[in-house]
Write a protein that holds these residues in place. Sequence first.
Motif, mmCIF file in Angstrom:
data_model
loop_
_atom_site.group_PDB
_atom_site.id
_atom_site.type_symbol
_atom_site.label_atom_id
_atom_site.label_comp_id
_atom_site.label_asym_id
_atom_site.label_seq_id
_atom_site.Cartn_x
_atom_site.Cartn_y
_atom_site.Cartn_z
ATOM 1 N N ARG A 61 0.849 -1.208 0.000
ATOM 2 C CA ARG A 61 0.000 0.000 0.000
ATOM 3 C C ARG A 61 0.877 1.248 0.000
ATOM 4 O O ARG A 61 0.633 2.180 -0.744
ATOM 5 C CB ARG A 61 -0.915 -0.009 1.209
ATOM 6 C CG ARG A 61 -1.765 1.218 1.315
ATOM 7 C CD ARG A 61 -3.206 0.831 1.288
ATOM 8 N NE ARG A 61 -4.053 1.992 1.421
ATOM 9 C CZ ARG A 61 -5.082 2.209 0.650
ATOM 10 N NH1 ARG A 61 -5.393 1.342 -0.283
ATOM 11 N NH2 ARG A 61 -5.838 3.260 0.801
ATOM 12 N N TYR A 62 1.884 1.261 0.847
ATOM 13 C CA TYR A 62 2.780 2.414 0.899
ATOM 14 C C TYR A 62 3.620 2.526 -0.373
ATOM 15 O O TYR A 62 3.942 3.615 -0.812
ATOM 16 C CB TYR A 62 3.699 2.330 2.110
ATOM 17 C CG TYR A 62 2.989 2.474 3.439
ATOM 18 C CD1 TYR A 62 1.699 2.973 3.534
ATOM 19 C CD2 TYR A 62 3.616 2.108 4.609
ATOM 20 C CE1 TYR A 62 1.058 3.104 4.753
ATOM 21 C CE2 TYR A 62 2.985 2.245 5.844
ATOM 22 C CZ TYR A 62 1.705 2.748 5.904
ATOM 23 O OH TYR A 62 1.089 2.878 7.112
ATOM 24 N N THR A 64 2.676 1.742 -3.392
ATOM 25 C CA THR A 64 1.877 2.097 -4.561
ATOM 26 C C THR A 64 0.984 3.312 -4.360
ATOM 27 O O THR A 64 0.216 3.659 -5.245
ATOM 28 C CB THR A 64 0.995 0.910 -4.984
ATOM 29 O OG1 THR A 64 0.140 0.546 -3.903
ATOM 30 C CG2 THR A 64 1.848 -0.283 -5.401
ATOM 31 N N TRP A 65 1.065 3.980 -3.232
ATOM 32 C CA TRP A 65 0.247 5.178 -3.042
ATOM 33 C C TRP A 65 0.646 6.204 -4.097
ATOM 34 O O TRP A 65 1.721 6.153 -4.670
ATOM 35 C CB TRP A 65 0.392 5.751 -1.639
ATOM 36 C CG TRP A 65 1.765 6.304 -1.348
ATOM 37 C CD1 TRP A 65 2.811 5.621 -0.815
ATOM 38 C CD2 TRP A 65 2.256 7.626 -1.599
ATOM 39 N NE1 TRP A 65 3.911 6.430 -0.715
ATOM 40 C CE2 TRP A 65 3.600 7.674 -1.185
ATOM 41 C CE3 TRP A 65 1.680 8.774 -2.126
ATOM 42 C CZ2 TRP A 65 4.377 8.816 -1.284
ATOM 43 C CZ3 TRP A 65 2.458 9.917 -2.221
ATOM 44 C CH2 TRP A 65 3.786 9.932 -1.804
ATOM 45 N N ARG A 66 -0.249 7.106 -4.321
ATOM 46 C CA ARG A 66 0.053 8.151 -5.290
ATOM 47 C C ARG A 66 -0.444 9.484 -4.754
ATOM 48 O O ARG A 66 -1.368 9.538 -3.955
ATOM 49 C CB ARG A 66 -0.569 7.857 -6.648
ATOM 50 C CG ARG A 66 -1.990 7.492 -6.577
ATOM 51 C CD ARG A 66 -2.538 6.971 -7.892
ATOM 52 N NE ARG A 66 -3.949 6.703 -7.642
ATOM 53 C CZ ARG A 66 -4.938 7.387 -8.151
ATOM 54 N NH1 ARG A 66 -4.720 8.351 -9.007
ATOM 55 N NH2 ARG A 66 -6.168 7.110 -7.846
ATOM 56 N N TRP A 67 0.166 10.531 -5.221
ATOM 57 C CA TRP A 67 -0.231 11.873 -4.805
ATOM 58 C C TRP A 67 -1.443 12.263 -5.619
ATOM 59 O O TRP A 67 -1.355 12.477 -6.805
ATOM 60 C CB TRP A 67 0.897 12.874 -5.044
ATOM 61 C CG TRP A 67 1.980 12.694 -4.065
ATOM 62 C CD1 TRP A 67 3.035 11.838 -4.167
ATOM 63 C CD2 TRP A 67 2.116 13.344 -2.814
ATOM 64 N NE1 TRP A 67 3.816 11.920 -3.059
ATOM 65 C CE2 TRP A 67 3.282 12.836 -2.217
ATOM 66 C CE3 TRP A 67 1.373 14.289 -2.146
ATOM 67 C CZ2 TRP A 67 3.720 13.279 -0.963
ATOM 68 C CZ3 TRP A 67 1.821 14.722 -0.909
ATOM 69 C CH2 TRP A 67 2.967 14.210 -0.330
ATOM 70 N N THR A 69 -5.845 11.892 -6.310
ATOM 71 C CA THR A 69 -6.810 10.933 -6.824
ATOM 72 C C THR A 69 -7.606 11.645 -7.907
ATOM 73 O O THR A 69 -7.362 12.817 -8.202
ATOM 74 C CB THR A 69 -7.765 10.472 -5.702
ATOM 75 O OG1 THR A 69 -8.524 11.613 -5.277
ATOM 76 C CG2 THR A 69 -7.011 9.890 -4.524
ATOM 77 N N MET A 76 -0.162 11.361 1.715
ATOM 78 C CA MET A 76 -0.052 10.315 2.728
ATOM 79 C C MET A 76 1.264 10.537 3.458
ATOM 80 O O MET A 76 2.337 10.470 2.854
ATOM 81 C CB MET A 76 -0.102 8.941 2.071
ATOM 82 C CG MET A 76 -0.470 7.844 2.993
ATOM 83 S SD MET A 76 -0.925 6.390 2.002
ATOM 84 C CE MET A 76 -1.257 5.254 3.314
ATOM 85 N N SER A 92 -3.341 11.274 6.404
ATOM 86 C CA SER A 92 -3.474 11.698 5.007
ATOM 87 C C SER A 92 -4.306 12.975 4.977
ATOM 88 O O SER A 92 -5.170 13.201 5.829
ATOM 89 C CB SER A 92 -4.114 10.608 4.158
ATOM 90 O OG SER A 92 -5.412 10.301 4.605
ATOM 91 N N ARG A 94 -6.504 15.312 2.209
ATOM 92 C CA ARG A 94 -7.114 15.376 0.879
ATOM 93 C C ARG A 94 -7.751 16.742 0.726
ATOM 94 O O ARG A 94 -8.299 17.288 1.674
ATOM 95 C CB ARG A 94 -8.188 14.295 0.711
ATOM 96 C CG ARG A 94 -7.597 12.926 0.674
ATOM 97 C CD ARG A 94 -8.673 11.922 0.436
ATOM 98 N NE ARG A 94 -8.046 10.624 0.304
ATOM 99 C CZ ARG A 94 -8.614 9.600 -0.262
ATOM 100 N NH1 ARG A 94 -9.817 9.712 -0.758
ATOM 101 N NH2 ARG A 94 -7.980 8.468 -0.355
#
Length: 95
Positions: A61-62, A64-67, A69, A76, A92, A94
Motif C-alpha cells: 500500500r505504501y 503504490t500510493w500516489r499523490w 486521486t 499520505m 493523510s 485530501r
Amino acid sequence: MTDFLHGMGLRPFQASVGGTLLRPIQPADADALFEHVHRQRDVTRWLCWTGPDSLEDLRERYRTWRWGTDDGPAYMLAIVRAADGAVIGEGSLRF
C-alpha cells in the motif's frame, strides 16, 4: 527515501510540527505501523480501506500510493517523533 520519492516524481520534503516531523510515507514505515492498524477496528473504521491483512499488504500500500486521486490532491504522511526518529503514526490530507 530519495530514490522512492524520485520514482514517484516527487522531491523530498519534511515539515516540523511541535515535536514531530511530517514526511511522505514510504514502504519501510510499514514495519513500525503494522501493529497499529492490523485488525484494529478503532483505527480502521476511519480509513477508506479495511486495513492490511499482512505486513506485506501494508508495505505494498505504501509502495503504490500516489499523490492525488481523481477527486483531487491527497498526501499520505508519516508522523515521526523528532527526538528519536521513530515512526509513530500516519495521516493523510485530501483537498
